[in-house]
Scaffold this motif. Structure first.
Motif, short mmCIF file in Angstrom:
data_model
loop_
_atom_site.label_atom_id
_atom_site.label_comp_id
_atom_site.label_asym_id
_atom_site.label_seq_id
_atom_site.Cartn_x
_atom_site.Cartn_y
_atom_site.Cartn_z
N ALA A 78 13.28 -21.91 -23.31
CA ALA A 78 13.92 -21.31 -24.48
C ALA A 78 13.66 -19.83 -24.58
N THR A 131 7.02 -21.02 -24.14
CA THR A 131 8.04 -21.71 -23.36
C THR A 131 7.69 -23.18 -23.17
N ASN A 136 8.23 -25.04 -26.45
CA ASN A 136 9.66 -25.26 -26.71
C ASN A 136 10.23 -26.35 -25.82
N ASN A 137 9.83 -26.36 -24.55
CA ASN A 137 10.32 -27.39 -23.63
C ASN A 137 9.88 -28.78 -24.09
N THR A 150 11.90 -29.87 -27.06
CA THR A 150 13.24 -30.30 -26.64
C THR A 150 13.19 -31.67 -25.99
N ALA A 176 17.65 -27.46 -30.50
CA ALA A 176 17.10 -26.16 -30.91
C ALA A 176 17.70 -25.70 -32.23
N SER A 208 15.30 -25.45 -35.58
CA SER A 208 14.97 -24.05 -35.31
C SER A 208 13.65 -23.62 -35.95
N TYR A 229 10.82 -24.23 -33.44
CA TYR A 229 10.83 -23.55 -32.15
C TYR A 229 10.27 -22.13 -32.25
N ASN A 275 11.22 -19.08 -31.14
CA ASN A 275 12.28 -18.22 -30.64
C ASN A 275 12.27 -16.87 -31.34
N ALA A 316 1.66 -23.12 -31.33
CA ALA A 316 2.25 -23.55 -30.06
C ALA A 316 1.29 -24.45 -29.30
#
Length: 276
Positions: A11, A65, A68-69, A72, A133, A137, A140, A142, A268
């Motif tokens: 992401a 990253t 986020n993966n 998902t 995503a 949101s 995440y 981002n 995270a």
């Protein structure tokens, strides 16, 4: 019916580490006293600068990253997709001043063969990933560059000032002469690679044994010249000195950003711990 997911596209997109474009026209304080402000970590292939504490490093981006993966993957499994465990994002280490760590290049060359090849997702998988995503949101990590705009801006400013310091060009000239003595040429001041290295990178074929062997040879010469001439350490100290000056001028705001960075990284890491 279940579907098989090949790979989740990260992401967060990392910026190329081979080059860092500086803003032109910056007035430089050539009288500034260069201090020992940077650390070369040969074990982890990292160059540690003062602003690393406040801005987004490659290691930070790797954590976001990965989180986020995993988010998902969880979302896709809830929709009936079959997923497989993903490896952690590849970190190539610091290379703002080209290759500088001979022990690392002797194993990996430029390291490009280490990068995970992206597998194409079906249109259905792509759509589902984007919906995950969009619908989640708030979970995440981002658009983090917006939160860290100040330290990123200061890093660019310090780099621009550092590149105008006379010692910067002198160090790069020493590196170029060393390359020439070792049979390589260096004709592109915008790059931190020899002409031969640039050509190998542009040709690709990172999995080819012959090409990999030549990449290791050329990258190692570049790293040995950097180490022999003290180039990476000197340039990092120059850049770090200008960073230190800017940190002192913006300490209050940067300390707030540092706290935000620590909190976001903890979030995270919690996602990673809970979803692996």
């Amino acid at each position: 019916m279940s579907k098989t997911m090949k790979k989740i596209v990260p992401a967060i997109v990392t910026i190329s580490l081979f080059t860092l474009t500086a803003c032109s026209g910056t007035q430089n304080d050539t009288a500034i006293e260069i201090e020992q402000t940077a650390q070369l970590d040969y074990t982890n292939n990292l160059i540690i600068l003062p602003l690393n504490e406040y801005t987004l490093t490659e290691s930070d981006i790797s954590i976001f990253t990965q989180a986020n993966n995993l988010l998902t993957q969880t979302c896709l499994r809830e929709q009936g997709f079959q997923t497989t465990p993903l490896s952690e994002p590849v970190q190539l280490g610091s290379r703002d001043y080209g290759m500088w760590n001979p022990g690392w290049t002797q194993q990996y060359g430029y390291g490009l063969a280490l990068e995970t090849q992206e597998s194409e997702l079906s249109s259905e998988e792509q759509k589902a990933s984007l919906e995950c995503a969009d619908n989640n949101s708030n979970k995440y990590f981002n658009n983090l560059t917006q939160e860290f705009d100040l330290p990123l801006s200061l890093a660019r400013e310090a780099r621009a000032e550092a590149e105008q310091h006379p010692a910067w060009k002198e160090a790069k000239d020493r590196w170029g002469r060393c390359l020439s003595d070792r049979g390589l040429s260096f004709s592109s001041p915008e790059r931190w690679a020899s002409d031969q290295g640039s050509q190998l990178i542009e040709q690709g074929n990172f999995q080819s044994p012959d090409n990999t062997s030549e990449m290791i040879r050329v990258a190692t010469i570049e790293a040995e010249c950097s180490q022999q001439e003290g180039v990476a350490q000197e340039l990092a100290n120059i850049e770090g000195t200008f960073q230190k000056k800017l940190i002192e001028e913006n300490s209050a705001t940067l300390n707030e950003v540092k706290l935000q960075k620590q909190e976001t990284l903890e979030q995270a890491r919690l996602v990673i711990a809970e979803t692996q």
